[in-house]
Design a protein around this motif. Structure first.
Motif, mmCIF file in Angstrom:
data_model
loop_
_atom_site.group_PDB
_atom_site.id
_atom_site.type_symbol
_atom_site.label_atom_id
_atom_site.label_comp_id
_atom_site.label_asym_id
_atom_site.label_seq_id
_atom_site.Cartn_x
_atom_site.Cartn_y
_atom_site.Cartn_z
ATOM 1 N N UNK A 195 0.782 -1.230 0.000
ATOM 2 C CA UNK A 195 0.000 0.000 0.000
ATOM 3 C C UNK A 195 0.811 1.276 0.000
ATOM 4 N N UNK A 196 2.107 1.178 0.063
ATOM 5 C CA UNK A 196 2.924 2.379 0.056
ATOM 6 C C UNK A 196 4.381 2.020 0.161
ATOM 7 N N UNK A 197 5.217 3.046 0.171
ATOM 8 C CA UNK A 197 6.660 2.846 0.322
ATOM 9 C C UNK A 197 7.181 3.817 1.384
ATOM 10 N N UNK A 198 8.147 3.369 2.192
ATOM 11 C CA UNK A 198 8.687 2.010 2.228
ATOM 12 C C UNK A 198 7.748 1.046 2.952
ATOM 13 N N UNK A 199 7.763 -0.206 2.510
ATOM 14 C CA UNK A 199 7.055 -1.279 3.204
ATOM 15 C C UNK A 199 8.049 -2.406 3.454
ATOM 16 N N UNK A 200 8.014 -2.921 4.669
ATOM 17 C CA UNK A 200 8.904 -4.012 5.073
ATOM 18 C C UNK A 200 8.092 -5.249 5.437
ATOM 19 N N UNK A 201 8.617 -6.397 5.032
ATOM 20 C CA UNK A 201 8.059 -7.685 5.443
ATOM 21 C C UNK A 201 9.163 -8.500 6.099
ATOM 22 N N UNK A 202 8.874 -9.035 7.260
ATOM 23 C CA UNK A 202 9.808 -9.920 7.952
ATOM 24 C C UNK A 202 9.225 -11.317 7.960
ATOM 25 N N UNK A 203 9.895 -12.227 7.266
ATOM 26 C CA UNK A 203 9.410 -13.607 7.130
ATOM 27 C C UNK A 203 7.948 -13.630 6.677
ATOM 28 N N UNK A 204 7.636 -12.756 5.738
ATOM 29 C CA UNK A 204 6.315 -12.752 5.137
ATOM 30 C C UNK A 204 5.263 -11.938 5.853
ATOM 31 N N UNK A 205 5.592 -11.351 6.987
ATOM 32 C CA UNK A 205 4.616 -10.552 7.744
ATOM 33 C C UNK A 205 5.021 -9.086 7.686
ATOM 34 N N UNK A 206 4.050 -8.216 7.373
ATOM 35 C CA UNK A 206 4.336 -6.790 7.275
ATOM 36 C C UNK A 206 4.786 -6.244 8.622
#
Length: 227
Positions: A195-206
């Motif tokens: 939905x926007x930047x920056x976006x982070x995912x850790x092991x597949x979870x936002x």
């Protein structure tokens, strides 16, 4: 001992509503996406879509032989909040690079006129092992190129300053392969409803990003590594 990220960087990340994100609203190019970013924090990528999150040929800035976790960043080089996120990612590299794979994906928001060519510039530099160096340059000089109608020469200058092979850089920057890579990243981001930047995912979870404090990255990483 982990270095403390400079307070001025963190202060620069604080925005109204507590969200540090360029949203996808084309009518407001640099507004924070409060509702969107908050919603995305609850997202976990389904197992059958993990190849869209981390393709086999994804760019990495750390790639340990036996990663204990994977952190994925979707970034837009024209987004000011992505520029502010960059030193936090570099800090994570320093602190966790021997345990955590850090993946960088492009999400050139269509509302940003030079997001796509800047992504191609970073990708072309990555072909010569200079992804992080070019990313740092385009972020540092973001105000110089973000509204320019012809940025090719600007990015070529950055490549020259980095000592890249200019014939190769120019060819890669304009190549179908690089254009396709950036387009695929964009499509993957849209398919995953980033939905926007920056976006982070850790092991597949936002990862929840509300203040831009480095602890919002380090604490989830610590928890993932200690579990």
């Amino acid at each position: 001992m982990r270095r403390v990220v400079p307070s001025l960087i963190i202060a620069g990340l604080l925005v109204s509503g507590g969200v540090v994100s360029c949203g996808t609203d084309s009518a407001n190019p640099d507004t924070s996406a409060t509702a969107s970013a908050s919603a995305s924090a609850e997202v976990t990528i389904p197992a059958d879509q993990m190849d869209k999150l981390v393709p086999a040929d994804a760019r990495t800035i750390t790639d340990p032989a036996d990663p204990q976790a994977t952190l994925v960043l979707f970034t837009d080089y024209q987004c000011p909040y992505c520029g502010m996120m960059d030193p936090l990612i570099q800090q994570a590299k320093t602190d966790y690079g021997d345990q955590v794979r850090i993946v960088v994906r492009n999400y050139p928001l269509p509302k940003h006129q030079n997001a796509e060519p800047s992504a191609r510039a970073v990708e072309a530099a990555a072909e010569q092992g200079k992804l992080e160096e070019m990313a740092a340059k385009v972020f540092e000089h973001q105000q110089d190129w973000k509204n320019e109608s012809d940025v090719d020469g600007i990015f070529e200058q950055y490549a020259e300053e980095l000592g890249l092979d200019m014939d190769r850089f120019t060819a890669d920057y304009s190549s179908d392969a690089i254009k396709d890579r950036v387009a695929r990243d964009l499509q993957d981001a849209q398919d995953l409803q980033v939905r926007g930047t920056p976006t982070l995912y850790l092991d597949g979870k936002a990862v929840q990003l509300e203040t831009g404090d480095y602890s919002e990255i380090s604490e989830p990483l610590d928890n993932a590594l200690n579990n």
